[in-house]
Design an enzyme around this catalytic site. Structure first.
Site, PDB file in Angstrom:
ATOM      1  N   SER A 106      57.079  37.946  34.152  1.00 13.28           N
ATOM      2  CA  SER A 106      58.293  37.941  33.338  1.00 13.28           C
ATOM      3  C   SER A 106      58.746  39.370  33.025  1.00 13.28           C
ATOM      4  O   SER A 106      58.987  40.156  33.943  1.00 13.28           O
ATOM      5  CB  SER A 106      58.052  37.115  32.066  1.00 13.28           C
ATOM      6  OG  SER A 106      59.249  36.854  31.381  1.00 13.28           O
ATOM      7  N   ASP A 193      62.084  27.115  36.275  1.00 10.46           N
ATOM      8  CA  ASP A 193      61.945  28.171  35.274  1.00 10.46           C
ATOM      9  C   ASP A 193      63.309  28.378  34.608  1.00 10.46           C
ATOM     10  O   ASP A 193      64.254  28.840  35.232  1.00 10.46           O
ATOM     11  CB  ASP A 193      61.483  29.473  35.962  1.00 10.46           C
ATOM     12  CG  ASP A 193      61.160  30.591  34.982  1.00 10.46           C
ATOM     13  OD1 ASP A 193      61.624  30.527  33.832  1.00 10.46           O
ATOM     14  OD2 ASP A 193      60.441  31.526  35.387  1.00 10.46           O
ATOM     15  N   HIS A 232      58.139  28.385  33.332  1.00 12.02           N
ATOM     16  CA  HIS A 232      58.063  29.841  33.245  1.00 12.02           C
ATOM     17  C   HIS A 232      56.637  30.358  33.119  1.00 12.02           C
ATOM     18  O   HIS A 232      56.356  31.483  33.533  1.00 12.02           O
ATOM     19  CB  HIS A 232      58.888  30.314  32.040  1.00 12.02           C
ATOM     20  CG  HIS A 232      58.963  31.804  31.897  1.00 12.02           C
ATOM     21  ND1 HIS A 232      59.482  32.620  32.887  1.00 12.02           N
ATOM     22  CD2 HIS A 232      58.561  32.631  30.894  1.00 12.02           C
ATOM     23  CE1 HIS A 232      59.418  33.884  32.490  1.00 12.02           C
ATOM     24  NE2 HIS A 232      58.859  33.920  31.300  1.00 12.02           N
TER      25      HIS A 232
END
Length: 250
Positions: A106, A193, A232
């Protein structure tokens, strides 16, 4: 975190700093893990990934940037990159010629791409870079994030975001920096995601394919279908991940 095969037979045996330093020189692969924006290195999905990696034979060193977890001081972009550089140099002094990988998740993909680009140009690339749920650049990610999307209905919203993040964006600008990352790259991204949309990872991959020099090592993108429910944070739970990583290492 030591590879499972290196750990003492009894979990409650105390391990000295000297033991860790010696183990880091055992030529097993080492991963420096740069986590995302929320929580700390101890979040459950991160711990699940560490468990998988040490079972596969990796040393894992997870970094909490300043202001995260039990690391002191105030979080700043400059400070985060200083922290990553400090841990990297500390590790390289101890790992010798062991295979060395940088893994970002991320927000950590922006940090690790910019940092890897810098060391590839100045010191020599690591063995490989793994980007889990990456974005192409900070502005696109902020505008596509669930908290940012409602603002898209406003006229000139992109200009406002651009102004707000103008000083911060270069620290996480993967699409500008990835062309200088010439070691092998593995991109992992789930189609479901909603925090960092899958198409932003695809944009980064396409830019890398277009801009990296012909002499660069391979880049691969692996997508996880929505039916797997990885979202995610949960790629670490995918049954496909061990074989994907083994193939990448080979």
């Amino acid at each position: 975190m030591l590879p499972t095969s290196v750990r003492p037979a009894r979990e409650d045996d105390e391990i000295s700093a000297e033991f860790f330093d010696k183990a880091l020189r055992d030529h097993r692969p080492v991963i420096m893990y740069c986590h995302g924006n929320s929580g700390s290195r101890a979040n459950p999905h991160r711990v699940e990934l560490y468990k998988l990696l040490i079972r596969l034979g990796f040393h894992v060193v997870a970094v909490d940037y300043r202001g995260y977890g039990d690391s002191s001081s105030h979080t700043t972009p400059d400070g985060i990159h200083d922290d990553v550089r400090t841990v990297y140099r500390w590790l390289r002094e101890r790992t010798g010629d062991s295979p060395f990988y940088i893994w970002g998740h991320s927000l950590g993909t922006g940090i690790s791409t910019v940092f890897t680009s810098k060391i590839c140009r100045e010191e020599g690339c690591p063995t490989g870079l793994v980007l889990e749920a990456p974005f192409n650049n900070l502005l696109d990610e902020v505008m596509r994030h669930p908290f940012g999307m409602p603002w898209n209905i406003l006229p000139y919203s992109r200009g406002y975001f651009d102004q707000a993040f103008n000083s911060t964006a270069p620290y996480f600008q993967s699409d500008v920096n990835i062309e200088h990352v010439t070691c092998p790259i593995l991109i992992l991204h789930a189609e479901d995601d909603w925090i960092v949309p899958h198409d932003l990872g695809r944009k980064l991959y396409d830019i890398a394919v277009e801009k990296r020099p012909a002499s660069a090592d391979p880049i691969q993108m692996v997508s996880f279908h929505s039916e797997e429910g990885c979202g995610h944070k949960n790629i670490a739970y995918s049954s496909k991940l061990p074989s994907i990583l083994s193939d990448f290492i080979k």
